[in-house]
Write a protein that holds these residues in place. Structure first.
Motif, mmCIF file in Angstrom:
data_model
loop_
_atom_site.group_PDB
_atom_site.id
_atom_site.type_symbol
_atom_site.label_atom_id
_atom_site.label_comp_id
_atom_site.label_asym_id
_atom_site.label_seq_id
_atom_site.Cartn_x
_atom_site.Cartn_y
_atom_site.Cartn_z
ATOM 1 N N PRO A 29 73.415 6.319 49.172
ATOM 2 C CA PRO A 29 73.022 7.711 48.928
ATOM 3 C C PRO A 29 74.234 8.619 48.745
ATOM 4 C CG PRO A 29 72.725 7.143 51.247
ATOM 5 C CD PRO A 29 73.080 5.878 50.545
ATOM 6 N N ILE A 30 74.371 9.188 47.538
ATOM 7 C CA ILE A 30 75.479 10.102 47.255
ATOM 8 C C ILE A 30 74.962 11.294 46.446
ATOM 9 C CG2 ILE A 30 77.234 8.284 47.231
ATOM 10 C CD1 ILE A 30 77.173 8.662 44.100
ATOM 11 N N ARG A 31 75.830 12.295 46.293
ATOM 12 C CA ARG A 31 75.601 13.401 45.364
ATOM 13 C C ARG A 31 76.607 13.266 44.234
ATOM 14 N NH1 ARG A 31 76.482 18.527 48.772
ATOM 15 N NH2 ARG A 31 76.169 19.535 46.738
ATOM 16 N N LEU A 32 76.101 13.265 43.000
ATOM 17 C CA LEU A 32 76.951 13.122 41.822
ATOM 18 C C LEU A 32 76.712 14.324 40.926
ATOM 19 C CD1 LEU A 32 78.883 11.299 40.154
ATOM 20 C CD2 LEU A 32 76.836 10.257 39.136
ATOM 21 N N GLU A 33 77.777 15.123 40.680
ATOM 22 C CA GLU A 33 77.639 16.356 39.925
ATOM 23 C C GLU A 33 78.593 16.373 38.745
ATOM 24 O OE1 GLU A 33 78.298 19.688 42.441
ATOM 25 O OE2 GLU A 33 76.538 19.319 43.705
ATOM 26 N N GLY A 34 78.085 16.852 37.589
ATOM 27 C CA GLY A 34 78.935 17.078 36.439
ATOM 28 C C GLY A 34 79.575 18.450 36.492
ATOM 29 N N SER A 35 80.349 18.769 35.480
ATOM 30 C CA SER A 35 81.053 20.045 35.445
ATOM 31 C C SER A 35 80.071 21.183 35.193
ATOM 32 C CB SER A 35 82.130 20.033 34.343
ATOM 33 O OG SER A 35 81.523 19.873 33.084
ATOM 34 N N ALA A 36 80.442 22.370 35.633
ATOM 35 C CA ALA A 36 79.559 23.528 35.518
ATOM 36 C C ALA A 36 79.306 23.914 34.071
ATOM 37 C CB ALA A 36 80.161 24.704 36.283
ATOM 38 N N SER A 61 69.702 9.923 46.937
ATOM 39 C CA SER A 61 70.783 10.378 46.060
ATOM 40 C C SER A 61 70.370 11.588 45.238
ATOM 41 C CB SER A 61 71.218 9.242 45.122
ATOM 42 O OG SER A 61 71.883 8.217 45.842
ATOM 43 N N ARG A 62 71.381 12.397 44.861
ATOM 44 C CA ARG A 62 71.178 13.594 44.052
ATOM 45 C C ARG A 62 72.145 13.547 42.874
ATOM 46 N NH1 ARG A 62 67.469 13.225 46.919
ATOM 47 N NH2 ARG A 62 66.670 14.728 48.443
ATOM 48 N N ILE A 63 71.602 13.736 41.657
ATOM 49 C CA ILE A 63 72.422 13.699 40.442
ATOM 50 C C ILE A 63 72.138 14.951 39.639
ATOM 51 C CG2 ILE A 63 72.867 12.483 38.270
ATOM 52 C CD1 ILE A 63 72.126 9.897 39.706
ATOM 53 N N SER A 64 73.183 15.632 39.166
ATOM 54 C CA SER A 64 72.971 16.862 38.402
ATOM 55 C C SER A 64 74.096 17.084 37.402
ATOM 56 C CB SER A 64 72.877 18.069 39.347
ATOM 57 O OG SER A 64 74.095 18.251 40.046
ATOM 58 N N GLY A 65 73.762 17.805 36.344
ATOM 59 C CA GLY A 65 74.763 18.311 35.407
ATOM 60 C C GLY A 65 75.430 17.284 34.529
ATOM 61 N N LEU A 66 74.726 16.197 34.184
ATOM 62 C CA LEU A 66 75.310 15.155 33.346
ATOM 63 C C LEU A 66 74.606 15.087 31.998
ATOM 64 C CD1 LEU A 66 75.639 12.271 35.975
ATOM 65 C CD2 LEU A 66 77.353 13.983 35.348
ATOM 66 N N ASP A 67 75.384 14.691 30.984
ATOM 67 C CA ASP A 67 74.856 14.480 29.639
ATOM 68 C C ASP A 67 75.003 12.995 29.333
ATOM 69 O OD1 ASP A 67 74.281 14.402 26.942
ATOM 70 O OD2 ASP A 67 75.440 16.183 26.446
ATOM 71 N N SER A 93 68.567 16.596 38.369
ATOM 72 C CA SER A 93 68.393 17.973 37.914
ATOM 73 C C SER A 93 69.440 18.327 36.862
ATOM 74 C CB SER A 93 68.478 18.944 39.094
ATOM 75 O OG SER A 93 69.738 18.880 39.715
ATOM 76 N N ALA A 94 69.027 19.211 35.943
ATOM 77 C CA ALA A 94 69.927 19.784 34.937
ATOM 78 C C ALA A 94 70.712 18.718 34.189
ATOM 79 C CB ALA A 94 70.882 20.781 35.595
ATOM 80 N N CYS A 95 70.056 17.601 33.880
ATOM 81 C CA CYS A 95 70.680 16.532 33.109
ATOM 82 C C CYS A 95 70.035 16.441 31.724
ATOM 83 C CB CYS A 95 70.536 15.187 33.817
ATOM 84 S SG CYS A 95 71.560 15.015 35.291
ATOM 85 N N THR A 96 70.804 15.935 30.769
ATOM 86 C CA THR A 96 70.313 15.650 29.431
ATOM 87 C C THR A 96 70.407 14.154 29.185
ATOM 88 O OG1 THR A 96 70.991 17.801 28.574
ATOM 89 C CG2 THR A 96 70.669 16.057 26.970
#
Length: 278
Positions: A29-36, A61-67, A93-96
């Motif tokens: 379980p991790i949080r993975l975030e892309g750039s703002a 796990s939490r994943i956000s902001g990735l393309d 969230s907020a992924c493409t």
């Protein structure tokens, strides 16, 4: 990959803007975030792997902001999804996800995921799928557009809900649910310009459809069919579909039918208890 290998459970990993040409396997379980600025891109040849895989050990796990993008074309039977989720309580969230070989996001094998504020386009199967007994998807404020098959699919015991989302121009239905015992809720969602029905529930599904808009689909706006299927229809608007607005086949239990508006559909507006081939 090196950051994942060094991470401990519940660590936050931030990926800087740029293009990363590798697949990620998350097994804790991790949080993975892309750039703002939304320019963290993960790109992979379509025949190589899913771009992100969350194994059973990645629960929470939490994943956000990735393309995410697949390169090339793969028409084989076993194509890779953009994101494959095998873990429970995952949040995306907020992924493409664009042009994945198979499903955009696949929740399989009893996994569960909440998908919020995502865009899933031009994928080789469904935009999002809940597949297998116990698999669960909660889809909120998400666009599924121009996918080869359905925008959102619930299959073989996969259940869940779709809220405030858009299913547009998909190759088959906007939303489809086909499995005995499956529970599905669709609320405040637009299903428009799909090449089959806007929403199709079948084969023993129990569905609650409330305040949705189904318009300009090449078949009917809403279809419920199959013995054992049960549907509640309230406050839906269906218009401009090329067959019926709302079509319920004989044998379907309509548990509630209130305040539905149908107009401008080519065949019939509301067709209850239809004796048609399944």
């Amino acid at each position: 990959t090196k950051a994942l290998e060094a991470a401990r459970p519940r660590d936050l990993i931030r990926l800087a803007a740029g293009t990363y040409k590798e697949s990620l396997v998350i097994d804790q379980p991790i949080r993975l975030e892309g750039s703002a600025d939304g320019k963290t891109i993960l790109e992979l040849p379509c025949k190589e792997a899913s771009i992100i895989t969350l194994t059973r050990n990645a629960a929470g796990s939490r994943i956000s902001g990735l393309d995410l993008k697949h390169r090339g074309f793969d028409h084989s039977k076993d194509r890779f999804s953009g994101i494959t989720i095998e873990a429970r309580d995952v949040a995306i969230s907020a992924c493409t996800v664009h042009h994945s070989a198979g499903h955009g996001i696949a929740v399989v094998g009893g996994a569960s995921a909440t998908i919020t504020g995502c865009k899933i386009t031009e994928c080789g199967w469904d935009g999002v799928t809940a597949y297998g007994e116990g698999s669960q998807v909660t889809l909120v404020d998400t666009l599924c557009q121009s996918n080869l098959q359905h925008g959102m699919g619930f299959w073989l015991g996969g259940s869940g809900s779709v809220t405030s989302s858009r299913m547009l121009k998909n190759g088959l239905c906007g939303i489809v649910a086909m499995s005995k015992g499956t529970l599905v809720k669709v609320k405040s969602t637009t299903c428009s310009n799909n090449r089959e029905a806007g929403i199709l529930v079948s084969s023993g599904v129990t569905a609650t459809l409330d305040s949705n808009r189904c318009e300009k689909n090449l078949l009917s706006g809403v279809v419920a069919r199959g013995d054992g299927t049960s549907v509640s229809l309230t406050n839906n608007t269906v218009q401009g579909n090329r067959e019926a607005g709302i079509l319920t086949h004989r044998g379907v239990q309509v548990s509630k039918f209130e305040n539905n508006q149908a107009h401008g559909n080519a065949l019939r507006q509301i067709w209850r208890n239809a004796a048609l081939k399944k």
